[in-house]
Design an enzyme around this catalytic site. Structure first.
Site, short mmCIF file in Angstrom:
data_model
loop_
_atom_site.label_atom_id
_atom_site.label_comp_id
_atom_site.label_asym_id
_atom_site.label_seq_id
_atom_site.Cartn_x
_atom_site.Cartn_y
_atom_site.Cartn_z
CE1 TYR A 48 1.22 -5.71 -7.94
CE2 TYR A 48 -0.89 -6.79 -8.30
CZ TYR A 48 -0.09 -5.97 -7.53
OH TYR A 48 -0.56 -5.43 -6.38
N GLY A 74 6.07 5.07 -8.99
CA GLY A 74 6.99 3.93 -8.95
C GLY A 74 7.32 3.46 -7.54
CG PHE A 82 -1.89 1.15 1.29
CD1 PHE A 82 -3.02 1.14 0.49
CD2 PHE A 82 -1.66 2.24 2.13
CE1 PHE A 82 -3.93 2.21 0.53
CE2 PHE A 82 -2.57 3.30 2.18
CZ PHE A 82 -3.69 3.28 1.37
CB VAL A 83 1.91 3.73 -2.20
CG1 VAL A 83 2.44 5.16 -2.31
CG2 VAL A 83 3.06 2.74 -2.32
CB VAL A 89 -7.64 -4.01 -16.00
CG1 VAL A 89 -6.87 -4.20 -17.28
CG2 VAL A 89 -8.95 -4.78 -16.05
#
Lengths: 235, 235
Positions: A206, A170, A161-162, A200
């Site tokens: 990923y 990034g 989590f950010v 999506v």
């Protein structure tokens, strides 16, 4: 989409907005092992994640329950059990630091514009640094898993989590990559995590990081009363 | 469906097949913690599982690599890391036994007919019991996972396997239930595992045991060269 501005008077010259100038804003980032002192921030981050996933009805964690389960007395060493990397940000370079288990990863981030963090005070880092504007921006929680076919451990990432104002720069990739690098360093065979099939953008992200998405496997979960029902059956 | 018998001569009385008599065959079962002495059997069981799943091309485990990763020197206590319950069978009752971490689960199984186990010798148990016909029939490999929303550990089941001749007798259920009971005993929040989406019988079986199948989540896996690529990026 930007809100519509009122039209200029007919005689006015067309308005040309200036291009953002590359002003040389640098944000310094650090990824380090979390400690029990970070639990209040970890609790807030997990809650924000629950809000983002619209799963607050499943959120039961407290700072006390997180501290007791993530940092119990006589906790095993990092990487052998539940482990958290914390992402921190500062406008000053981080001083070099050592940890017997993990040397913090220091990098920098070049931005056209400074980031306005509306929660900067709430997320002031508890790390004891010589610089004083360190902010907690995200985390990754992971722990060992095992592949019996490979006869090797791996890592399973439970959460990554950010915080909103630091996204799309990034930083999630840096957190995930730090776990992958640690796995490679330890000779582990895999890093695994899960993603919602409708997400999506996350799937694309990923895949760009080299992950395969396994289409056929489904998660089975035994919890609550259905789990408790087994307590009286077998043992 | 039974094979068709030749028709009786026209004048004969209708043949009534006798009901299978409850002949009193009893198979005694034990679920106990595996030890390093069980590794040769565990290796064969994992290989049989790879054959069953048609995934032998992914099978790299050796008895040495399994022993080193599942039972390392100074291994943490059972349930805090990779843990195996072994299913054993015997025609004699198991003597009571104690283990400081897990008291073996003893039950019996009533059968109309004895089971012909073509691999009985190969799977003779290494446990040091007063009875000598103990056979290893299956295993479950699991380890702790963590739910940050619950702030509780759980168990993740990596493998559950019962040898072919012992299937469809509720033994897989006993293995799974033993893990669930242990989780409940320890105050854990969940037991999770994965199933292939086309394995309708397994899904039905798991649902009958009280599990939910989560339809939307997909597993992401970073392995091999794609994993190694991160080793040089971050640390």
């Amino acid at each position: 989409m930007a809100a519509a501005a009122p039209p200029p008077p007919p005689t006015a010259a067309p308005i040309t907005l200036p291009e953002p100038t590359p002003s040389g804003h640098t944000l310094f980032t650090r990824i380090r092992l979390a400690t029990i002192d970070d639990v209040p921030h970890i609790h807030k981050l997990i809650h924000q994640m629950a809000v983002f996933e619209r799963l607050t009805h499943l959120f039961e964690a407290t700072t006390a329950s997180l501290a007791a389960t993530l940092f119990p007395p006589n906790a095993p060493p990092p990487f052998t059990s539940f482990t958290i990397f914390l992402l921190e940000l500062s406008s000053s370079p981080f001083p070099p630091s050592q940890n017997p288990h993990f040397t913090p990863v220091l990098k920098s981030l070049h931005l056209d514009l400074p980031i306005d963090d509306p929660e900067k005070e709430a997320f002031r880092s508890s790390a004891n640094d010589s610089i004083n504007d360190v902010t907690v921006g995200g985390f990754v929680l992971f722990f060992p898993n095992y592949s019996s076919f490979l006869a090797k451990p791996g890592f399973y990432i439970e959460d990554i989590f950010v915080r909103e104002c630091y996204r799309k720069k990034g930083l999630g990739k840096r957190l995930l990559s730090a776990v992958a690098a640690q796995a490679a360093k330890m000779g582990y065979g895999r890093v695994e995590w899960v993603v919602l099939d409708w997400n999506v953008n996350a799937i694309k992200f990923y895949e760009q990081m080299g992950a395969q998405i396994l289409p056929e496997w489904r998660i089975c979960r035994l919890t609550g009363e259905a789990l408790q029902a087994h307590a009286h059956v077998s043992l």
